[in-house]
Each structure stands twice: as C-alpha cells, then as structure tokens.
Design an enzyme around this catalytic site. Structure first.
Site, PDB file in Angstrom:
ATOM      1  N   CYS A  97      49.631  32.608  38.774  1.00 15.60           N
ATOM      2  CA  CYS A  97      50.257  31.434  38.147  1.00 15.60           C
ATOM      3  C   CYS A  97      51.367  31.941  37.255  1.00 15.60           C
ATOM      4  CB  CYS A  97      49.313  30.532  37.371  1.00 15.60           C
ATOM      5  SG  CYS A  97      47.685  31.041  37.205  1.00 15.60           S
ATOM      6  N   PRO A 109      37.171  30.589  37.506  1.00 12.96           N
ATOM      7  CA  PRO A 109      35.982  29.740  37.523  1.00 12.96           C
ATOM      8  C   PRO A 109      35.568  29.245  38.908  1.00 12.96           C
ATOM      9  CG  PRO A 109      37.849  28.503  36.709  1.00 12.96           C
ATOM     10  CD  PRO A 109      38.334  29.894  36.935  1.00 12.96           C
ATOM     11  N   GLY A 110      36.279  29.609  39.962  1.00 12.89           N
ATOM     12  CA  GLY A 110      35.772  29.341  41.310  1.00 12.89           C
ATOM     13  C   GLY A 110      36.383  28.142  42.008  1.00 12.89           C
ATOM     14  N   SER A 111      37.515  27.620  41.511  1.00 14.95           N
ATOM     15  CA  SER A 111      38.041  26.422  42.174  1.00 14.95           C
ATOM     16  C   SER A 111      38.518  26.741  43.592  1.00 14.95           C
ATOM     17  CB  SER A 111      39.123  25.742  41.333  1.00 14.95           C
ATOM     18  OG  SER A 111      40.280  26.499  41.353  1.00 14.95           O
ATOM     19  N   ASP A 130      43.604  36.280  43.732  1.00  9.64           N
ATOM     20  CA  ASP A 130      44.226  35.339  42.788  1.00  9.64           C
ATOM     21  C   ASP A 130      44.170  36.039  41.431  1.00  9.64           C
ATOM     22  OD1 ASP A 130      45.338  32.878  42.022  1.00  9.64           O
ATOM     23  OD2 ASP A 130      43.384  32.094  41.420  1.00  9.64           O
ATOM     24  N   ASP A 132      34.646  45.271  38.981  1.00 11.47           N
ATOM     25  CA  ASP A 132      36.084  45.385  38.795  1.00 11.47           C
ATOM     26  C   ASP A 132      36.683  45.406  40.209  1.00 11.47           C
ATOM     27  OD1 ASP A 132      38.707  46.287  38.508  1.00 11.47           O
ATOM     28  OD2 ASP A 132      38.212  47.388  36.687  1.00 11.47           O
ATOM     29  N   ASP A 145      33.989  38.481  40.225  1.00 10.24           N
ATOM     30  CA  ASP A 145      34.822  38.484  39.014  1.00 10.24           C
ATOM     31  C   ASP A 145      34.334  39.605  38.107  1.00 10.24           C
ATOM     32  OD1 ASP A 145      36.928  36.224  37.845  1.00 10.24           O
ATOM     33  OD2 ASP A 145      36.006  37.448  36.268  1.00 10.24           O
ATOM     34  N   CYS A 155      38.960  37.794  42.610  1.00 10.80           N
ATOM     35  CA  CYS A 155      39.067  37.360  41.201  1.00 10.80           C
ATOM     36  C   CYS A 155      38.756  35.869  41.206  1.00 10.80           C
ATOM     37  CB  CYS A 155      40.478  37.600  40.676  1.00 10.80           C
ATOM     38  SG  CYS A 155      41.025  39.302  40.832  1.00 10.80           S
ATOM     39  N   ALA A 156      37.489  35.524  41.275  1.00 14.97           N
ATOM     40  CA  ALA A 156      37.119  34.170  41.693  1.00 14.97           C
ATOM     41  C   ALA A 156      36.895  33.165  40.581  1.00 14.97           C
ATOM     42  CB  ALA A 156      35.860  34.249  42.541  1.00 14.97           C
TER      43      ALA A 156
HETATM   44  C1  LIG Z   1      43.648  33.509  37.722  1.00 16.87           C
HETATM   45  S1  LIG Z   1      41.968  33.705  37.310  1.00 16.87           S
HETATM   46  C2  LIG Z   1      41.198  33.292  38.835  1.00 16.87           C
HETATM   47  C3  LIG Z   1      41.087  31.824  39.073  1.00 16.87           C
HETATM   48  C4  LIG Z   1      40.200  31.516  40.264  1.00 16.87           C
HETATM   49  N1  LIG Z   1      40.658  32.188  41.474  1.00 16.87           N
HETATM   50  C5  LIG Z   1      40.117  30.017  40.548  1.00 16.87           C
HETATM   51  O1  LIG Z   1      40.853  29.530  41.420  1.00 16.87           O
HETATM   52  O2  LIG Z   1      39.318  29.341  39.905  1.00 16.87           O
HETATM   53  C6  LIG Z   1      41.829  35.445  37.282  1.00 16.87           C
HETATM   54  C7  LIG Z   1      40.400  35.958  37.171  1.00 16.87           C
HETATM   55  O3  LIG Z   1      40.463  37.377  37.351  1.00 16.87           O
HETATM   56  C8  LIG Z   1      39.432  37.961  36.598  1.00 16.87           C
HETATM   57  N2  LIG Z   1      39.763  39.392  36.478  1.00 16.87           N
HETATM   58  C9  LIG Z   1      40.576  40.010  35.593  1.00 16.87           C
HETATM   59  N3  LIG Z   1      40.616  41.333  35.838  1.00 16.87           N
HETATM   60  C10 LIG Z   1      39.822  41.547  36.920  1.00 16.87           C
HETATM   61  C11 LIG Z   1      39.436  42.703  37.642  1.00 16.87           C
HETATM   62  N4  LIG Z   1      39.899  43.921  37.316  1.00 16.87           N
HETATM   63  N5  LIG Z   1      38.572  42.559  38.668  1.00 16.87           N
HETATM   64  C12 LIG Z   1      38.084  41.332  39.017  1.00 16.87           C
HETATM   65  N6  LIG Z   1      38.396  40.210  38.360  1.00 16.87           N
HETATM   66  C13 LIG Z   1      39.269  40.312  37.332  1.00 16.87           C
HETATM   67  C14 LIG Z   1      39.426  37.166  35.316  1.00 16.87           C
HETATM   68  O4  LIG Z   1      38.159  37.268  34.679  1.00 16.87           O
HETATM   69  C15 LIG Z   1      39.735  35.750  35.814  1.00 16.87           C
HETATM   70  O5  LIG Z   1      38.543  35.036  35.987  1.00 16.87           O
END
Ligand SMILES: C[S@@+](CC[C@H](N)C(=O)[O-])C[C@H]1O[C@@H](n2cnc3c(N)ncnc32)[C@H](O)[C@@H]1O
Length: 390
Positions: A295, A155-157, A242, A212, A185, A152-153
């Site tokens: 978070c 915005p990629g930080s 994440d 997904d 993502d 779940c990358a």
């Molecule tokens: C907490 S954010 C991730 C932040 C990221 N790891 C960073 O450090 O920048 C969660 C992410 O999970 C994605 N997401 C939600 N459901 C998902 C799924 N079923 N499969 C993959 N990604 C998913 C969202 O689009 C979102 O970008």
C-alpha cells in the site's frame, strides 16, 4: 498536512504532471468506507438487512429535506461492478467516520459494526475490493489452484478472499474445494487475531503459521514411493507477498503519515520486501503465480523490488500484465516504469538495485505490466500490485 520531501519525491514523474494537484488534494481528504458481504451462505439475509438500512436512510433523508434539517445524511452506494467473493459491496462517504454520536451516520455505522463483529460483512479499502487477486491469482475453481501461501497475511482480508474464491469457505450446500491455504505472519498477536477472524468466516482448509517470511521453512507432504513412505517438499501454486511497507497509500486513513514520511524510511523497507519476495519465489511451483503488493506508491518499494527479483531470477520469472481483462472494475494507471528517475536513497544496497533499473532493462522486464493505483483516479487509497509467473 504538508510534507515537502513527499511532494518533491512524487513530483519526479511518478504521478503525471498534470494530475499532481489533484493527487495531493485527494490525499488530504478522508477515505470513503467500503464493505462487502463476507459469508456467501448468509448473503440474502445480510443483503436484506443492508437494503433495509438503505431505505431507513432514504426515509430520514426525505424527512430532513422536508423539515429543512441541517445535518448531511450519508447515502449507501451499491458498488455495481463488484463480483467477488460474497457477491456484493457498498460504499459510504468518509463523513461516517467523523460524525457526531447522535447523527444518522453514526447510527448507521454502529449497525454495520454489529454485522462486521458477527463476521457477516467485512470492511475493506476499495482498492482491495478491486484487487484482481481472485481472477488473476486465486483464479477461481476453473484454474484449480490447490496450494496457496500468504506470506504476510494478518489481519487476513486477502486470505479470506482467496478462501472464498477457491471454495474453502463454508457455504450452504456448497461443494468444498480441494485446496489448502497457509496464512503466515511474523507477529504472533496478529496471527491470533487472524485465527479468530478465519474461524468466524467458516474457513475450512487454512493453516496459520508464525514465521519470519524471509526464512519461511520448507513444508513436506508424506506420500509413498515403491511401497516406502516418502516425503516431498510442498511447492505452492499461488503465493501472496503483501509485504510490510511505508503505507503512504493509506494516508487518507492514517493522516499522521504526513508527518513521518521520508525517502529514507520508505527506502529502508526495500531490503525486507525483496527478501520476502525472494523467499516467495523459491517456494513457488514452476507455472505458479506470485503476487507482490504494497500500500505504497513509492517505486523504491514497488518496481525496484520487482526489478531486483526479475534480475536475479535469470529468466525463471516473468511479469503477467495486470491491466489485461479487468473490465470496468479495475481502472489502473499504466505509467512509464520509474527508470532514470533521481530516486535518491541513502541505503546503498537499495540505490544499487534501483540504479540498475535502466530504461533498457525495464523494457525487457515489462515493468509497465505492474499496476499502481493513484488515489485521485477513483477516490481510493494508493496501492501497487505485480503478478509474476514462474
Ligand atoms: C500489509 S500487512 C498485510 C495485510 C494482509 N495481507 C491483509 O490483506 O489483511 C503486512 C503484514 O506483514 C507482517 N510482517 C512484517 N514483517 C514480516 C516478516 N518478516 N515476515 C512475515 N510477516 C511480516 C506484518 O505483521 C503485517 O501483518
């Protein structure tokens, strides 16, 4: 900013009783702004720019105090413990988010925004800067993780931090590592933003995928066996989950969560979180590490997911202690695992995974090896991280 359901939920022993007032008071204040240098190759140039900004601020500050000026001038605080990718990080008071346009604070913010838009610095919440991902998960080059999957990358930080840590980001004269990072993502638009940001930071060995995470497909590597071409499934050295969450650890940045938070919404994330973590564990190499983070400070989204994963792993997964060896930069709260708490949830599947998490079970699982960062402890947001070894 009131939510009685939130307060009574967190009063159930999740936050130590004597700290509850500080916890709530801190959540009602704005989060300081933290940033780090994001390209090691431009480190000395950016460092000089920032030191110049700090000198200009000090100068306006002394002029103001001589002239008796009313407006508060923000100070740039160097975060001296930070030794992550990029090498340096700073913190600014939260007031820079809300200052008037003509103020010193907003001029400073504007100049930092320019550096950020050029990919030279990166804003980050401080608990992310503190995250022990680099040492425990990416491990640095000495541990040589070659394949990393960030499920779940966007915005990629964290992806960018990992790329730096394993030498897959362009550095002046730097030697290229031999790793590959797959950043996934489910949201195509967010994937596209992430691609731009990864390009801006000079990432060399990164593949962005749009699946997904619950059904992330197997990836295959072509090879040769006995003179014939063969395909072997790629399993990963490191996997980051994440996961999406209720985000109650981000209330200081997003105060509207005060109005929308409920046990029900929070618990409704549990199933998705567990399925993502489960898929991650299936794609992990034996000996590999998986990090599960949110978070959210809510045990329904945190320990309950980790406990369910451990329970169904039949001993193939175990928790690594994230409190170990963090030094001064990583002050976590080792809290008793949330067993025997009346964690009410209307989601029957979620209730059953939590109900099974008895005290005896959490003892063999060692749930106290996970870390929950509570905002008032170090003036940060709230965060949870667990690292599991296969
Ligand atoms: C907490 S954010 C991730 C932040 C990221 N790891 C960073 O450090 O920048 C969660 C992410 O999970 C994605 N997401 C939600 N459901 C998902 C799924 N079923 N499969 C993959 N990604 C998913 C969202 O689009 C979102 O970008």
């Amino acid at each position: 900013m009131e939510n009685h359901e939130f307060e009574s939920f967190y009063k159930q022993g999740i936050v130590p009783e004597g700290e509850f007032k500080d916890f709530i008071a801190c959540l009602k204040t704005l989060l300081p702004v933290t940033f780090r240098i994001s390209r090691p190759s431009s480190h000395s140039f950016v460092q000089r720019q920032i030191e110049q900004l700090a000198r200009e601020l000090d100068h306006s500050c002394s002029n103001r105090s001589q002239g008796g000026g009313g407006e508060e001038v923000p100070s740039l605080r160097f975060i001296d413990w930070y030794q992550g990718p990029g090498g340096s990080a700073w913190q600014l008071p939260a007031s820079v988010r809300v200052s008037s346009e003509s103020s010193e604070a907003s001029k400073l913010k504007l100049q930092l925004d320019v550096l950020a838009s050029l990919g030279l610095i990166e804003y980050q919440v401080e608990e992310e800067v503190k995250l022990p991902l680099m040492s425990s998960l990416a491990g640095g080059r000495q541990h040589d993780p070659r394949t990393v999957l960030d499920l779940c990358a966007s915005p990629g930080s964290k992806t960018r931090q990992i790329l730096h840590a394993i030498g897959e980001v362009e550095e002046a004269g730097g030697e290229k590592g031999e790793g590959i990072v797959v950043a996934n993502d489910v949201n195509a638009k967010r994937c596209s933003t992430m691609i731009h940001q990864l390009r801006a930071c000079g990432a060399r060995s990164c593949i962005v995928t749009n699946h997904d995470a619950r059904r992330f497909p197997p990836l295959f590597i072509a090879g040769e066996e006995g003179g014939n071409r063969s395909l072997r499934q790629l399993k990963f050295d490191r996997i980051l989950c994440d996961v999406p969450c209720s985000g109650d650890g981000t209330m200081r940045k997003a105060p509207k969560i005060w109005q929308t938070w409920s046990v029900r919404t929070s618990a409704s994330m549990h199933g998705l979180q567990l399925q993502i973590a489960r898929r991650g564990s299936q794609l992990l190499k034996p000996g590999g590490l998986l990090s599960y983070s949110t978070c959210s400070m809510n045990p329904l989204e945190d320990e309950a997911v980790v406990a369910a994963l451990l329970r169904e792993s039949n001993g193939s997964l175990s928790l690594v202690d994230v409190h170990d060896g963090r030094g001064s930069c990583w002050e976590t709260t080792r809290l008793p695992p949330p067993c025997n708490l009346p964690l009410q949830s209307r989601n029957p599947r979620c209730s059953s995974t939590i109900a099974k998490s008895t005290c005896r079970e959490s003892a063999w699982m060692h749930l106290d090896r996970c870390a929950r960062i509570l905002p008032h402890a170090q003036d940060t947001g709230g965060f949870f991280v667990a690292i599991l070894k296969k």
